[in-house]
Scaffold this motif. Structure first.
Motif, PDB file in Angstrom:
ATOM      1  N   ASP A   1       0.717  -1.298   0.090  1.00 37.25           N
ATOM      2  CA  ASP A   1      -0.102  -0.071   0.047  1.00 37.25           C
ATOM      3  C   ASP A   1       0.711   1.100   0.112  1.00 37.25           C
ATOM      4  O   ASP A   1       0.514   2.095  -0.673  1.00 37.25           O
ATOM      5  CB  ASP A   1      -0.976  -0.209   1.097  1.00 37.25           C
ATOM      6  CG  ASP A   1      -1.948  -1.056   1.108  1.00 37.25           C
ATOM      7  OD1 ASP A   1      -2.343  -1.421  -0.081  1.00 37.25           O
ATOM      8  OD2 ASP A   1      -2.756  -1.500   2.251  1.00 37.25           O
ATOM      9  N   GLU A   2       1.740   1.332   0.724  1.00 29.79           N
ATOM     10  CA  GLU A   2       2.822   2.368   0.638  1.00 29.79           C
ATOM     11  C   GLU A   2       3.482   2.600  -0.551  1.00 29.79           C
ATOM     12  O   GLU A   2       3.755   3.762  -1.073  1.00 29.79           O
ATOM     13  CB  GLU A   2       3.931   2.073   1.766  1.00 29.79           C
ATOM     14  CG  GLU A   2       4.950   3.266   1.959  1.00 29.79           C
ATOM     15  CD  GLU A   2       5.760   2.993   3.152  1.00 29.79           C
ATOM     16  OE1 GLU A   2       6.849   4.005   3.340  1.00 29.79           O
ATOM     17  OE2 GLU A   2       5.686   2.150   3.819  1.00 29.79           O
ATOM     18  N   VAL A   3       4.003   1.543  -1.308  1.00 32.53           N
ATOM     19  CA  VAL A   3       4.368   1.663  -2.610  1.00 32.53           C
ATOM     20  C   VAL A   3       3.457   2.265  -3.450  1.00 32.53           C
ATOM     21  O   VAL A   3       3.634   3.131  -4.370  1.00 32.53           O
ATOM     22  CB  VAL A   3       4.890   0.321  -3.139  1.00 32.53           C
ATOM     23  CG1 VAL A   3       5.218   0.268  -4.639  1.00 32.53           C
ATOM     24  CG2 VAL A   3       6.033  -0.276  -2.368  1.00 32.53           C
ATOM     25  N   PHE A   4       2.423   1.863  -3.614  1.00 30.55           N
ATOM     26  CA  PHE A   4       1.020   2.330  -4.263  1.00 30.55           C
ATOM     27  C   PHE A   4       0.933   3.856  -4.085  1.00 30.55           C
ATOM     28  O   PHE A   4       0.859   4.840  -5.311  1.00 30.55           O
ATOM     29  CB  PHE A   4      -0.152   1.706  -3.959  1.00 30.55           C
ATOM     30  CG  PHE A   4      -0.284   0.270  -4.434  1.00 30.55           C
ATOM     31  CD1 PHE A   4       0.759  -0.383  -5.220  1.00 30.55           C
ATOM     32  CD2 PHE A   4      -1.336  -0.489  -4.032  1.00 30.55           C
ATOM     33  CE1 PHE A   4       0.625  -1.719  -5.908  1.00 30.55           C
ATOM     34  CE2 PHE A   4      -1.514  -1.829  -4.399  1.00 30.55           C
ATOM     35  CZ  PHE A   4      -0.410  -2.459  -5.417  1.00 30.55           C
ATOM     36  N   LEU A   5       1.138   4.262  -2.782  1.00 30.53           N
ATOM     37  CA  LEU A   5       0.776   5.695  -2.541  1.00 30.53           C
ATOM     38  C   LEU A   5       2.071   6.313  -3.058  1.00 30.53           C
ATOM     39  O   LEU A   5       1.803   7.640  -3.611  1.00 30.53           O
ATOM     40  CB  LEU A   5       0.823   5.729  -1.223  1.00 30.53           C
ATOM     41  CG  LEU A   5       0.626   7.351  -0.575  1.00 30.53           C
ATOM     42  CD1 LEU A   5      -0.730   7.768  -0.976  1.00 30.53           C
ATOM     43  CD2 LEU A   5       0.727   7.399   1.022  1.00 30.53           C
TER      44      LEU A   5
ATOM     45  N   VAL B   1     -15.303   3.207 -17.221  1.00 35.46           N
ATOM     46  CA  VAL B   1     -14.092   2.740 -16.988  1.00 35.46           C
ATOM     47  C   VAL B   1     -14.216   1.632 -16.080  1.00 35.46           C
ATOM     48  O   VAL B   1     -15.286   1.346 -15.409  1.00 35.46           O
ATOM     49  CB  VAL B   1     -12.970   3.565 -16.260  1.00 35.46           C
ATOM     50  CG1 VAL B   1     -12.726   4.757 -17.420  1.00 35.46           C
ATOM     51  CG2 VAL B   1     -13.757   4.143 -14.939  1.00 35.46           C
ATOM     52  N   HIS B   2     -13.262   0.673 -15.939  1.00 29.03           N
ATOM     53  CA  HIS B   2     -13.144  -0.470 -14.984  1.00 29.03           C
ATOM     54  C   HIS B   2     -13.269  -0.072 -13.529  1.00 29.03           C
ATOM     55  O   HIS B   2     -12.458   0.674 -13.259  1.00 29.03           O
ATOM     56  CB  HIS B   2     -11.968  -1.545 -15.421  1.00 29.03           C
ATOM     57  CG  HIS B   2     -12.126  -2.058 -16.862  1.00 29.03           C
ATOM     58  ND1 HIS B   2     -13.034  -2.698 -17.167  1.00 29.03           N
ATOM     59  CD2 HIS B   2     -11.190  -1.958 -17.604  1.00 29.03           C
ATOM     60  CE1 HIS B   2     -12.778  -3.188 -18.412  1.00 29.03           C
ATOM     61  NE2 HIS B   2     -11.600  -2.767 -18.581  1.00 29.03           N
ATOM     62  N   SER B   3     -14.274  -0.409 -12.815  1.00 23.14           N
ATOM     63  CA  SER B   3     -14.497  -0.083 -11.401  1.00 23.14           C
ATOM     64  C   SER B   3     -13.337  -0.719 -10.807  1.00 23.14           C
ATOM     65  O   SER B   3     -13.034  -0.351  -9.396  1.00 23.14           O
ATOM     66  CB  SER B   3     -15.722  -0.034 -11.056  1.00 23.14           C
ATOM     67  OG  SER B   3     -16.167  -1.532 -11.022  1.00 23.14           O
ATOM     68  N   GLU B   4     -12.854  -1.983 -10.820  1.00 26.36           N
ATOM     69  CA  GLU B   4     -12.213  -2.945 -10.173  1.00 26.36           C
ATOM     70  C   GLU B   4     -10.521  -2.385 -10.078  1.00 26.36           C
ATOM     71  O   GLU B   4     -10.075  -1.718 -11.429  1.00 26.36           O
ATOM     72  CB  GLU B   4     -12.178  -4.251 -10.669  1.00 26.36           C
ATOM     73  CG  GLU B   4     -13.384  -5.092 -10.399  1.00 26.36           C
ATOM     74  CD  GLU B   4     -13.835  -4.980  -8.908  1.00 26.36           C
ATOM     75  OE1 GLU B   4     -13.002  -5.197  -8.040  1.00 26.36           O
ATOM     76  OE2 GLU B   4     -15.060  -5.066  -8.465  1.00 26.36           O
ATOM     77  N   PRO B   5     -10.133  -2.160  -8.831  1.00 24.29           N
ATOM     78  CA  PRO B   5      -8.557  -1.632  -8.892  1.00 24.29           C
ATOM     79  C   PRO B   5      -7.772  -2.598  -9.303  1.00 24.29           C
ATOM     80  O   PRO B   5      -8.050  -4.172  -9.085  1.00 24.29           O
ATOM     81  CB  PRO B   5      -8.389  -1.042  -7.716  1.00 24.29           C
ATOM     82  CG  PRO B   5      -9.595  -1.961  -6.676  1.00 24.29           C
ATOM     83  CD  PRO B   5     -10.638  -2.074  -7.533  1.00 24.29           C
ATOM     84  N   CYS B   6      -6.516  -2.560  -9.793  1.00 26.25           N
ATOM     85  CA  CYS B   6      -5.638  -3.550  -9.955  1.00 26.25           C
ATOM     86  C   CYS B   6      -4.648  -4.014  -8.843  1.00 26.25           C
ATOM     87  O   CYS B   6      -3.907  -4.925  -8.655  1.00 26.25           O
ATOM     88  CB  CYS B   6      -4.448  -3.196 -11.048  1.00 26.25           C
ATOM     89  SG  CYS B   6      -5.507  -3.028 -12.496  1.00 26.25           S
ATOM     90  N   GLY B   7      -4.818  -2.983  -7.752  1.00 28.55           N
ATOM     91  CA  GLY B   7      -3.739  -3.355  -6.486  1.00 28.55           C
ATOM     92  C   GLY B   7      -4.050  -4.726  -5.875  1.00 28.55           C
ATOM     93  O   GLY B   7      -3.096  -5.379  -5.589  1.00 28.55           O
ATOM     94  N   PRO B   8      -5.637  -5.097  -5.539  1.00 32.85           N
ATOM     95  CA  PRO B   8      -5.485  -6.578  -5.152  1.00 32.85           C
ATOM     96  C   PRO B   8      -5.003  -7.580  -6.079  1.00 32.85           C
ATOM     97  O   PRO B   8      -4.259  -8.604  -5.657  1.00 32.85           O
ATOM     98  CB  PRO B   8      -7.197  -6.777  -4.862  1.00 32.85           C
ATOM     99  CG  PRO B   8      -7.585  -5.090  -4.846  1.00 32.85           C
ATOM    100  CD  PRO B   8      -6.697  -4.633  -5.481  1.00 32.85           C
ATOM    101  N   ILE B   9      -5.140  -7.466  -7.361  1.00 35.30           N
ATOM    102  CA  ILE B   9      -4.698  -8.489  -8.049  1.00 35.30           C
ATOM    103  C   ILE B   9      -2.914  -8.355  -8.233  1.00 35.30           C
ATOM    104  O   ILE B   9      -2.351  -9.523  -8.093  1.00 35.30           O
ATOM    105  CB  ILE B   9      -4.841  -8.124  -9.801  1.00 35.30           C
ATOM    106  CG1 ILE B   9      -6.380  -8.337  -9.926  1.00 35.30           C
ATOM    107  CG2 ILE B   9      -4.492  -9.121 -10.687  1.00 35.30           C
ATOM    108  CD1 ILE B   9      -7.097  -7.876 -10.974  1.00 35.30           C
ATOM    109  N   LEU B  10      -2.359  -7.413  -8.131  1.00 41.90           N
ATOM    110  CA  LEU B  10      -0.849  -7.098  -7.840  1.00 41.90           C
ATOM    111  C   LEU B  10      -0.360  -7.885  -6.534  1.00 41.90           C
ATOM    112  O   LEU B  10       0.571  -8.661  -6.781  1.00 41.90           O
ATOM    113  CB  LEU B  10      -0.249  -5.912  -7.891  1.00 41.90           C
ATOM    114  CG  LEU B  10      -0.379  -4.963  -9.485  1.00 41.90           C
ATOM    115  CD1 LEU B  10      -0.178  -3.746  -9.555  1.00 41.90           C
ATOM    116  CD2 LEU B  10       0.569  -5.706 -10.393  1.00 41.90           C
ATOM    117  N   LYS B  11      -1.308  -7.629  -5.697  1.00 41.84           N
ATOM    118  CA  LYS B  11      -0.839  -8.000  -4.223  1.00 41.84           C
ATOM    119  C   LYS B  11      -0.839  -9.643  -4.305  1.00 41.84           C
ATOM    120  O   LYS B  11      -0.092 -10.451  -3.666  1.00 41.84           O
ATOM    121  CB  LYS B  11      -1.651  -7.869  -3.069  1.00 41.84           C
ATOM    122  CG  LYS B  11      -1.698  -6.194  -2.641  1.00 41.84           C
ATOM    123  CD  LYS B  11      -2.802  -6.081  -1.636  1.00 41.84           C
ATOM    124  CE  LYS B  11      -2.412  -4.508  -1.268  1.00 41.84           C
ATOM    125  NZ  LYS B  11      -3.543  -4.131  -0.008  1.00 41.84           N
ATOM    126  N   SER B  12      -1.795 -10.107  -5.115  1.00 37.86           N
ATOM    127  CA  SER B  12      -2.038 -11.685  -5.079  1.00 37.86           C
ATOM    128  C   SER B  12      -0.680 -12.233  -6.022  1.00 37.86           C
ATOM    129  O   SER B  12      -0.174 -13.401  -5.521  1.00 37.86           O
ATOM    130  CB  SER B  12      -3.014 -12.086  -5.985  1.00 37.86           C
ATOM    131  OG  SER B  12      -3.391 -11.615  -7.183  1.00 37.86           O
TER     132      SER B  12
END
Length: 262
Positions: free
Chosen positions: A115-119, A191-202
């Motif tokens: 999350d810190e990297v994303f920010l 636009v796509h409502s789903e973020p890519c963050g959870p996918i990247l975390k997995s």
């Protein structure tokens, strides 16, 4: 008793062979490039789990060598060698648990670090072109947009975020959302409502979870191998001595150990 002992030897050989196979898996995974296949890998250089790779690379060959020793000892029924194998594999088990413990801590701390990297990389339109390109690929393939939401792009939404407007009767079930934008494309934009963050975390957590799973399997097989080989090696202490029966002059039956031939 002979049948039970034969079964125990066979089980010991099977478990030790499985331990050898797990050592080969450790070597294979340790020298593979799973981390390099993580999307937007450049974002996660500071979260590299190279220690996990070194762990598998180091303990894999040791496990294979000790397993060969254990298979030979069990197959040839060499008591001393069985005890030596049990001692060596126990030392490896303790060392593996000590060295592998940081992997569990990395797994627990990963979400906050990601999350810190994303920010730090938002807004995304200002980040490096390489990261933008990799993220666009992920957005196309997994129908997502942004890291935490599509707002990570501000008003510079890329084409990979756009999706087909849903039909009127599918608005509630659609994964698309309408947004306002200053792009040349006329509104409304979907636009796509789903973020890519959870996918990247997995993607990021998979290599660590895989290594933890392999270490857990090796630890379980090691404990089983130790128990079985110790049982065979210490057979003389748990095996019941043969007995013989005698009848005295008063028809009383007596049981006593047979005399040793030696």
């Amino acid at each position: 008793m002979a049948r039970y002992r034969s079964y125990l030897r066979g089980l010991s050989i099977c478990v030790t062979v499985l331990l050898m196979a797990s050592g080969l898996v450790m070597i294979g995974v340790g020298f593979s490039s799973i981390d390099g296949n993580i999307p937007v890998a450049k974002l996660f250089e500071q979260l590299s789990s190279s220690d996990g790779l070194k762990l598998l690379q180091g303990f894999g060959p040791i496990t294979v060598i000790l397993s060969v020793l254990g298979v030979c000892a069990a197959a040839l029924d060499l008591k001393t060698l069985l005890l030596v194998f049990s001692a060596l594999i126990f030392v490896e088990f303790v060392a593996l648990m000590v060295v592998a413990s940081p992997l569990v801590q990395v797994q627990a701390q990963m979400d906050g670090a990601v999350d810190e990297v994303f920010l730090n990389v938002t807004p995304l339109y200002r980040t490096e072109s390489y990261i933008q390109g990799e993220l666009n690929k992920l957005q196309f393939s997994d129908s997502c947009c942004g890291l935490r939401s599509f707002e990570d792009w501000d008003n510079q939404l890329p084409v990979s975020c756009f999706c087909t407007p849903p039909a009127a009767d599918q608005l509630l079930d659609s994964s698309c959302v309408m947004v306002e934008s200053d792009l040349r494309t006329p509104p409304p934009l979907w636009v796509h409502s789903e973020p890519c963050g959870p996918i990247l975390k997995s993607y990021l957590s998979f290599p660590i979870k895989l290594r933890i799973g392999i270490v857990s399997a090796v630890a379980t097989l090691t404990m089983a191998a130790i128990a079985l080989c110790l049982t065979l090696g210490l057979e003389q202490y748990w095996k019941k001595p043969p007995v013989e029966t005698t009848v005295d002059d008063f028809n009383r039956v007596k049981y006593q150990p047979k005399p040793s031939l030696t």
